[in-house]
Design a protein around this motif. Sequence first.
Motif, PDB file in Angstrom:
ATOM      1  N   ASP A   3       0.817  -1.205   0.000  1.00 55.45           N
ATOM      2  CA  ASP A   3       0.000   0.000   0.000  1.00 55.45           C
ATOM      3  C   ASP A   3       0.853   1.256   0.000  1.00 55.45           C
ATOM      4  OD1 ASP A   3      -0.821   0.085   3.565  1.00 55.45           O
ATOM      5  OD2 ASP A   3       1.050  -0.355   2.477  1.00 55.45           O
ATOM      6  N   GLU A   4       2.130   1.117  -0.298  1.00 56.56           N
ATOM      7  CA  GLU A   4       3.040   2.247  -0.297  1.00 56.56           C
ATOM      8  C   GLU A   4       2.804   3.107  -1.529  1.00 56.56           C
ATOM      9  OE1 GLU A   4       7.064   1.132  -0.432  1.00 56.56           O
ATOM     10  OE2 GLU A   4       7.853   3.166  -0.299  1.00 56.56           O
ATOM     11  N   ALA A   5       2.605   4.404  -1.334  1.00 60.16           N
ATOM     12  CA  ALA A   5       2.474   5.316  -2.452  1.00 60.16           C
ATOM     13  C   ALA A   5       3.851   5.573  -3.038  1.00 60.16           C
ATOM     14  CB  ALA A   5       1.829   6.619  -1.988  1.00 60.16           C
ATOM     15  N   LEU A   6       3.907   5.713  -4.367  1.00 58.18           N
ATOM     16  CA  LEU A   6       5.180   5.802  -5.080  1.00 58.18           C
ATOM     17  C   LEU A   6       5.325   7.143  -5.770  1.00 58.18           C
ATOM     18  CD1 LEU A   6       5.139   2.276  -6.758  1.00 58.18           C
ATOM     19  CD2 LEU A   6       6.401   2.951  -4.707  1.00 58.18           C
ATOM     20  N   SER A   7       6.559   7.570  -5.893  1.00 52.11           N
ATOM     21  CA  SER A   7       6.845   8.794  -6.636  1.00 52.11           C
ATOM     22  C   SER A   7       6.823   8.504  -8.128  1.00 52.11           C
ATOM     23  CB  SER A   7       8.228   9.324  -6.249  1.00 52.11           C
ATOM     24  OG  SER A   7       9.233   8.408  -6.691  1.00 52.11           O
ATOM     25  N   ALA A  12       8.105   5.163 -12.848  1.00 53.46           N
ATOM     26  CA  ALA A  12       8.756   5.102 -14.154  1.00 53.46           C
ATOM     27  C   ALA A  12       9.752   3.952 -14.212  1.00 53.46           C
ATOM     28  CB  ALA A  12       9.452   6.432 -14.450  1.00 53.46           C
ATOM     29  N   ARG A  13      10.517   3.759 -13.129  1.00 52.08           N
ATOM     30  CA  ARG A  13      11.484   2.652 -13.107  1.00 52.08           C
ATOM     31  C   ARG A  13      10.770   1.309 -13.141  1.00 52.08           C
ATOM     32  NH1 ARG A  13      13.973   6.328  -9.590  1.00 52.08           N
ATOM     33  NH2 ARG A  13      13.049   5.359  -7.741  1.00 52.08           N
ATOM     34  N   THR A  20       8.694  11.656 -18.281  1.00 50.39           N
ATOM     35  CA  THR A  20       7.930  12.527 -19.179  1.00 50.39           C
ATOM     36  C   THR A  20       6.749  11.776 -19.801  1.00 50.39           C
ATOM     37  OG1 THR A  20       9.491  11.969 -20.947  1.00 50.39           O
ATOM     38  CG2 THR A  20       9.883  14.018 -19.731  1.00 50.39           C
ATOM     39  N   THR A  21       6.897  10.483 -20.017  1.00 51.28           N
ATOM     40  CA  THR A  21       5.773   9.685 -20.526  1.00 51.28           C
ATOM     41  C   THR A  21       4.658   9.634 -19.508  1.00 51.28           C
ATOM     42  OG1 THR A  21       7.237   8.330 -21.887  1.00 51.28           O
ATOM     43  CG2 THR A  21       5.081   7.403 -21.342  1.00 51.28           C
ATOM     44  N   LEU A  22       5.015   9.452 -18.243  1.00 48.26           N
ATOM     45  CA  LEU A  22       4.003   9.462 -17.188  1.00 48.26           C
ATOM     46  C   LEU A  22       3.266  10.795 -17.150  1.00 48.26           C
ATOM     47  CD1 LEU A  22       5.817   7.712 -14.188  1.00 48.26           C
ATOM     48  CD2 LEU A  22       4.185   6.728 -15.803  1.00 48.26           C
ATOM     49  N   ARG A  23       4.015  11.901 -17.307  1.00 49.17           N
ATOM     50  CA  ARG A  23       3.374  13.214 -17.285  1.00 49.17           C
ATOM     51  C   ARG A  23       2.396  13.348 -18.457  1.00 49.17           C
ATOM     52  NH1 ARG A  23       8.865  15.588 -16.434  1.00 49.17           N
ATOM     53  NH2 ARG A  23       9.192  15.721 -14.184  1.00 49.17           N
ATOM     54  N   THR A  24       2.807  12.835 -19.637  1.00 46.42           N
ATOM     55  CA  THR A  24       1.929  12.892 -20.806  1.00 46.42           C
ATOM     56  C   THR A  24       0.664  12.096 -20.568  1.00 46.42           C
ATOM     57  OG1 THR A  24       3.798  13.182 -22.319  1.00 46.42           O
ATOM     58  CG2 THR A  24       1.741  12.342 -23.263  1.00 46.42           C
ATOM     59  N   TRP A  25       0.804  10.878 -20.030  1.00 55.84           N
ATOM     60  CA  TRP A  25      -0.360  10.047 -19.749  1.00 55.84           C
ATOM     61  C   TRP A  25      -1.284  10.711 -18.724  1.00 55.84           C
ATOM     62  CZ3 TRP A  25       2.376   4.614 -19.200  1.00 55.84           C
ATOM     63  CH2 TRP A  25       2.781   4.199 -20.489  1.00 55.84           C
ATOM     64  N   HIS A  26      -0.693  11.432 -17.800  1.00 57.12           N
ATOM     65  CA  HIS A  26      -1.482  12.144 -16.799  1.00 57.12           C
ATOM     66  C   HIS A  26      -2.237  13.305 -17.443  1.00 57.12           C
ATOM     67  CE1 HIS A  26      -1.502  14.641 -12.796  1.00 57.12           C
ATOM     68  NE2 HIS A  26      -2.705  14.251 -13.160  1.00 57.12           N
ATOM     69  N   GLN A  27      -1.515  14.136 -18.205  1.00 57.08           N
ATOM     70  CA  GLN A  27      -2.114  15.344 -18.757  1.00 57.08           C
ATOM     71  C   GLN A  27      -3.136  15.041 -19.852  1.00 57.08           C
ATOM     72  OE1 GLN A  27       1.380  17.455 -20.020  1.00 57.08           O
ATOM     73  NE2 GLN A  27       2.051  17.919 -17.926  1.00 57.08           N
ATOM     74  N   LEU A  52      -1.597   2.045 -14.910  1.00 60.68           N
ATOM     75  CA  LEU A  52      -0.472   2.429 -15.766  1.00 60.68           C
ATOM     76  C   LEU A  52       0.188   1.204 -16.388  1.00 60.68           C
ATOM     77  CD1 LEU A  52       1.085   5.254 -13.585  1.00 60.68           C
ATOM     78  CD2 LEU A  52      -0.020   5.521 -15.815  1.00 60.68           C
ATOM     79  N   GLU A  53       0.199   0.099 -15.683  1.00 59.17           N
ATOM     80  CA  GLU A  53       0.741  -1.136 -16.252  1.00 59.17           C
ATOM     81  C   GLU A  53      -0.108  -1.593 -17.432  1.00 59.17           C
ATOM     82  OE1 GLU A  53       2.672  -4.521 -17.290  1.00 59.17           O
ATOM     83  OE2 GLU A  53       3.399  -2.870 -16.041  1.00 59.17           O
ATOM     84  N   ILE A  54      -1.426  -1.489 -17.305  1.00 61.31           N
ATOM     85  CA  ILE A  54      -2.306  -1.809 -18.435  1.00 61.31           C
ATOM     86  C   ILE A  54      -2.003  -0.883 -19.604  1.00 61.31           C
ATOM     87  CG2 ILE A  54      -4.711  -1.777 -19.221  1.00 61.31           C
ATOM     88  CD1 ILE A  54      -5.495  -2.581 -16.343  1.00 61.31           C
ATOM     89  N   MET A  55      -1.855   0.401 -19.313  1.00 62.89           N
ATOM     90  CA  MET A  55      -1.552   1.389 -20.354  1.00 62.89           C
ATOM     91  C   MET A  55      -0.246   1.031 -21.061  1.00 62.89           C
ATOM     92  SD  MET A  55      -2.572   4.311 -21.704  1.00 62.89           S
ATOM     93  CE  MET A  55      -1.946   5.780 -22.549  1.00 62.89           C
ATOM     94  N   ARG A  56       0.774   0.712 -20.284  1.00 65.49           N
ATOM     95  CA  ARG A  56       2.077   0.397 -20.883  1.00 65.49           C
ATOM     96  C   ARG A  56       2.000  -0.862 -21.728  1.00 65.49           C
ATOM     97  NH1 ARG A  56       5.600  -3.142 -20.767  1.00 65.49           N
ATOM     98  NH2 ARG A  56       4.441  -4.281 -19.175  1.00 65.49           N
TER      99      ARG A  56
END
Length: 316
Positions: A3-7, A12-13, A20-27, A52-56
């Motif tokens: 249940d740890e929240a991640l940066s 990304a790792r 930057t891909t994460l930011r694009t997917w967010h925006q 995000l894993e599904i997205m990737r």
Amino acid sequence: MVDEALSAGAVARRLGVAVTTLRTWHQRYGLGPSEHIPGHHRRYTPSDLARLEIMRRLTAEGVSPAEAARWARQAPDPMPNGTGVVAPTRIHPAGRDGGGSIPVGRAGPAARGLARAAMRLDAAAISETIAHALAASGVVATWEGLLRPVLAGIGERHAATAGLIEVEHLVSRCVSEALAAASRAKVPTGPARILLSCADEEQHTLPLEALAAALAEAGVSYRMLGARVPVAALVEAVNRTGPAAVVLWSHTRATADPTQLSALLAAPRRPLLVLAAGPGWRADTLPAGVVRPVDLAEAVSLSAAVRDSLDQSRRD
């Protein structure tokens, strides 16, 4: 901790993508971090990571980012699997396993099943479904209730997306093989009274193949000329064989030149009946004396009737 929240950097790792891909997917698609602590950067929860894993995964398989994001957002909240890793959500977007991605209108379960098999490129299932329908319901019912809705749905999706070319090719081959097998199973006796041909430059032959199989099923002999028949060659075939009826198929307006029909009517051995079949023909452009059947059943009925009429006149 599960249940740890991640940066963003940690996510990304884990995913193997750039921040930057994460930011694009967010925006662009709203797939951003959902945990917010005042005074700190937002963090990604296990549910965020699972989506995000599904997205990737889907984008890596060739699904468009917008479609992949839609499926990722629709995924249910995952449950931890006790290993410290979010359990993967099994999900199949449109275009991967069918999933209703080929519209079939009000067609029944068999058509929906065929559409799903088509999207999986499952040739064995496609062929089995068609063969079963032909054996159980006959050619006309199979064409109208099963094959035509699926083929039309594939065409509709292709027009909207420019995709599904591989689906269309595979399904067309399976349909053609099944119709040919149906034709061979019931070879009519007697001379071929019906001549089947596509219009000049017309390459869509499946409806004509369906008519051939339906005629064979009804005991009506025919000759099939196939695709892209020049009008001079068609008239020559008419003069050499003297058919009772000629069916000229046109799928599009581009191939529906009424002068081809006029040439048939002017042939030295003019057939008793000329049928302008297919959506390419416009009723207001047809020469007098040409009949435009409304569907496959009518084309079979008219062909059989003119065959019988000719045979009767020759016996009298």
